[in-house]
Design a protein around this motif. Structure first.
Motif, PDB file in Angstrom:
ATOM      1  N   ASN A  70      -4.517   2.684  -4.633  1.00  0.00           N
ATOM      2  CA  ASN A  70      -3.138   2.845  -4.160  1.00  0.00           C
ATOM      3  C   ASN A  70      -2.532   1.551  -3.621  1.00  0.00           C
ATOM      4  O   ASN A  70      -1.530   1.572  -2.900  1.00  0.00           O
ATOM      5  CB  ASN A  70      -3.078   3.916  -3.067  1.00  0.00           C
ATOM      6  N   GLU A  71      -3.147   0.413  -3.962  1.00  0.00           N
ATOM      7  CA  GLU A  71      -2.629  -0.875  -3.494  1.00  0.00           C
ATOM      8  C   GLU A  71      -2.122  -1.701  -4.676  1.00  0.00           C
ATOM      9  O   GLU A  71      -2.797  -1.825  -5.704  1.00  0.00           O
ATOM     10  CB  GLU A  71      -3.709  -1.649  -2.751  1.00  0.00           C
TER      11      GLU A  71
ATOM     12  N   ALA B 123       1.445   4.346  -7.120  1.00  0.00           N
ATOM     13  CA  ALA B 123       1.113   2.924  -7.227  1.00  0.00           C
ATOM     14  C   ALA B 123       0.952   2.499  -8.686  1.00  0.00           C
ATOM     15  O   ALA B 123       1.422   1.430  -9.095  1.00  0.00           O
ATOM     16  CB  ALA B 123      -0.165   2.633  -6.448  1.00  0.00           C
ATOM     17  N   THR B 124       0.310   3.347  -9.473  1.00  0.00           N
ATOM     18  CA  THR B 124       0.084   3.026 -10.889  1.00  0.00           C
ATOM     19  C   THR B 124       1.405   2.906 -11.635  1.00  0.00           C
ATOM     20  O   THR B 124       1.604   1.980 -12.431  1.00  0.00           O
ATOM     21  CB  THR B 124      -0.793   4.092 -11.548  1.00  0.00           C
TER      22      THR B 124
ATOM     23  N   ASN C  43      -8.666   3.748  -3.077  1.00  0.00           N
ATOM     24  CA  ASN C  43      -8.107   4.889  -3.797  1.00  0.00           C
ATOM     25  C   ASN C  43      -7.154   4.475  -4.918  1.00  0.00           C
ATOM     26  O   ASN C  43      -6.413   5.307  -5.441  1.00  0.00           O
ATOM     27  CB  ASN C  43      -7.365   5.805  -2.808  1.00  0.00           C
TER      28      ASN C  43
ATOM     29  N   THR D 147       0.836  -1.201   0.000  1.00  0.00           N
ATOM     30  CA  THR D 147       0.000   0.000   0.000  1.00  0.00           C
ATOM     31  C   THR D 147       0.866   1.244   0.000  1.00  0.00           C
ATOM     32  O   THR D 147       1.767   1.390   0.834  1.00  0.00           O
ATOM     33  CB  THR D 147      -0.912   0.024   1.238  1.00  0.00           C
ATOM     34  N   VAL D 148       0.606   2.137  -0.961  1.00  0.00           N
ATOM     35  CA  VAL D 148       1.281   3.432  -1.002  1.00  0.00           C
ATOM     36  C   VAL D 148       0.481   4.398  -0.138  1.00  0.00           C
ATOM     37  O   VAL D 148      -0.721   4.587  -0.344  1.00  0.00           O
ATOM     38  CB  VAL D 148       1.381   3.960  -2.447  1.00  0.00           C
TER      39      VAL D 148
ATOM     40  N   VAL E 248       2.472  10.787   0.197  1.00  0.00           N
ATOM     41  CA  VAL E 248       3.258  11.135  -0.992  1.00  0.00           C
ATOM     42  C   VAL E 248       3.762  12.560  -0.832  1.00  0.00           C
ATOM     43  O   VAL E 248       3.011  13.449  -0.434  1.00  0.00           O
ATOM     44  CB  VAL E 248       2.416  11.021  -2.274  1.00  0.00           C
TER      45      VAL E 248
ATOM     46  N   SER F 126      -0.123  11.753  -6.696  1.00  0.00           N
ATOM     47  CA  SER F 126      -0.931  11.218  -5.601  1.00  0.00           C
ATOM     48  C   SER F 126      -0.471   9.798  -5.301  1.00  0.00           C
ATOM     49  O   SER F 126       0.369   9.236  -6.016  1.00  0.00           O
ATOM     50  CB  SER F 126      -2.411  11.198  -5.992  1.00  0.00           C
ATOM     51  N   ALA F 127      -1.033   9.205  -4.240  1.00  0.00           N
ATOM     52  CA  ALA F 127      -0.696   7.820  -3.913  1.00  0.00           C
ATOM     53  C   ALA F 127      -1.053   6.896  -5.073  1.00  0.00           C
ATOM     54  O   ALA F 127      -0.337   5.930  -5.369  1.00  0.00           O
ATOM     55  CB  ALA F 127      -1.425   7.403  -2.638  1.00  0.00           C
ATOM     56  N   GLN F 128      -2.173   7.185  -5.729  1.00  0.00           N
ATOM     57  CA  GLN F 128      -2.580   6.360  -6.870  1.00  0.00           C
ATOM     58  C   GLN F 128      -1.584   6.489  -8.023  1.00  0.00           C
ATOM     59  O   GLN F 128      -1.270   5.500  -8.700  1.00  0.00           O
ATOM     60  CB  GLN F 128      -3.969   6.766  -7.340  1.00  0.00           C
ATOM     61  N   ASP F 129      -1.057   7.701  -8.252  1.00  0.00           N
ATOM     62  CA  ASP F 129      -0.075   7.898  -9.314  1.00  0.00           C
ATOM     63  C   ASP F 129       1.176   7.067  -9.062  1.00  0.00           C
ATOM     64  O   ASP F 129       1.713   6.422  -9.972  1.00  0.00           O
ATOM     65  CB  ASP F 129       0.302   9.378  -9.429  1.00  0.00           C
TER      66      ASP F 129
END
Length: 439
Positions: A302-303, A272-273, A300, A225-226, A229, A267-270
């Motif tokens: 982010n995993e 993780a992606t 979100n 999990t991120v 950030v 972001s955390a999603q960025d």
């Protein structure tokens, strides 16, 4: 009563003959010009309308030339974009080869540099009449004159087809990311940025000894999990004991490192992606299908979930450092990121996989955009050609002479002229009969 001073018959015959001669002259003018309305005196309103339409035809001839020029310019840009896409695909093949074990990455990097130089050559040559749509020197749209629009009040306005330029320049300013050099304060601080089954490790020695690495058994998963950030925070994942394909067949056990340095807007999603895409590209390029998979999840997004179905256990390690520099590129785009690709290291090779996919997408999008604009210009060019023919036909129907009718009328008038001459001659002979009264 007969008179030698007034010859009414001769006057009537003379006026008739003048009228016939006038009509005959008009008919001969129609024959010589091919037009029933050749001047304003013939029919002022029709003549005025035809002249306006003739001016529009001249204008559309210029528009046709403009469209031809635009079409040629777009054809060059589209062809260059497609060639660049092919060259980038070749580069991807080199990068995929660099993922395997037992390869000479230095020579592969040399090939990548040569292909990059070839792309630069294609970009420089992709001009028509001095206009280059892919070299990134201008962000202004190319405008192709496409139509003249005449409103009901007689005013005229020009319409254009706007073509957006696409930067495929390899000289566009870009810099590679620089991984941080300062470890997180402790495992807890590191876990605030990224965490998995065990605490995030904070030193290189832990990778070397396997300390703080999570073992993922065959058929098991590991979810990372991120969390927080911040700009310059460097996120690193290492996968050990992977079955990596070897050139010539078979596989060997090896490790791979995946890195991403966050930018100010990430972001955390960025994060993780980006890491997920790097891992996914590597799995597809260098491992057997089905051995390993990676997916993005979480509320979100982010995993990162890594699944192991290879038949043997693998290890997953995590590391956080601060003080890094995110990779940057010019806002106008371009292929400058090619200069940052370096497959001579494990981390560089895996990072290059996701980078090249983005560059290929950019060149494909450019080629598609030019192809779409080409279709619009070609369609408009066909329409202008058809419209010009319709205008010419309309003008002809208003002012062109009916030559069959004119031929018949000419013959009739010639006969009338001969009869008129004879009639006038007979009328002029009438006073001669008065002489007989004085004999």
């Amino acid at each position: 009563m007969s008179s030698i001073l007034t010859n009414n018959g001769a006057m009537v015959a003379l006026q008739t003959l003048k009228s016939i001669n006038t009509q005959l002259g008009d008919t001969q003018n129609v024959i010589s010009t091919g037009k029933s309305v050749s001047s304003a005196k013939d029919n002022a309103s029709i003549w005025a309308i035809s002249k306006v339409m003739e001016s529009d035809v001249k204008g559309f001839k210029g528009i046709s030339d403009s469209l031809s020029l635009g079409e040629s310019t777009l054809a060059v840009a589209a062809s260059a974009s497609e060639t660049i896409t092919d060259l980038l695909t070749d580069i991807k093949g080199k990068i995929v080869a660099a993922q395997e074990e037992n390869v000479d990455r230095t020579k592969i990097q040399t090939d990548i540099s040569a292909l990059t130089d070839q792309i630069n050559s294609v970009v420089g040559a992709a001009q028509f009449n001095g206009l280059n749509l892919i070299d990134g020197t201008s962000a202004d749209d190319m405008k192709v004159l496409s139509s003249l629009d005449r409103s009901s009040d007689g005013s005229v306005s020009a319409s254009h087809i706007s073509v957006e330029r696409q930067s495929l320049s390899v000289t566009t300013s870009a810099s590679a990311q620089s991984f941080g050099t300062t470890d997180a304060a402790d495992a807890t601080a590191a876990a605030g940025y990224m965490s998995g089954t065990t605490a995030t490790i904070a030193d290189d020695a832990a990778y070397a000894t396997g300390t703080n690495m999570t073992s993922v058994a065959d058929g098991a998963d590991e979810t990372i999990t991120v969390g927080s950030v911040a700009a310059g925070v460097s996120y690193q994942l290492q996968l050990s004991d992977l079955n990596i394909n070897v050139v010539g067949g078979g596989s060997a056990t090896g490790d791979r490192t995946f890195e991403y340095v966050a930018g100010a807007d990430d972001s955390a999603q960025d994060v993780a992606t980006n890491l997920k895409n790097q891992i996914s590209s590597f799995f597809e390029a260098a491992t057997d299908t089905g051995d390993y998979t990676v997916a993005l999840g979480g509320t979100n997004g982010n995993e990162i979930t890594i699944s192991n179905d290879s038949g043997t256990a693998i290890d997953v390690g995590q590391r956080i450092q601060t003080g890094g520099t995110a990779g940057s590129s010019a806002a106008s785009g371009g292929l400058g990121a090619l200069s940052t690709i370096d497959v001579t290291s494990d981390a560089g090779a895996t990072g290059a996989l996701s980078a090249i996919d983005g560059l290929i997408k950019q060149s494909i999008d450019a080629a598609a955009a030019f192809g779409s604009a080409q279709g619009r210009v070609e369609s408009q060019s066909d329409f202008v050609s058809t419209l010009t023919d319709s205008l010419k036909s309309g003008i002809g129907s208003m002012v062109d002479a009916d030559m069959e009718e004119t031929s018949a009328r000419l013959q009739a008038l010639q006969v009338q002229q001969q009869l008129g001459v004879q009639s006038l001659s007979m009328a002029n002979q009438a006073p001669q009969s008065i002489l007989s009264l004085f004999r």
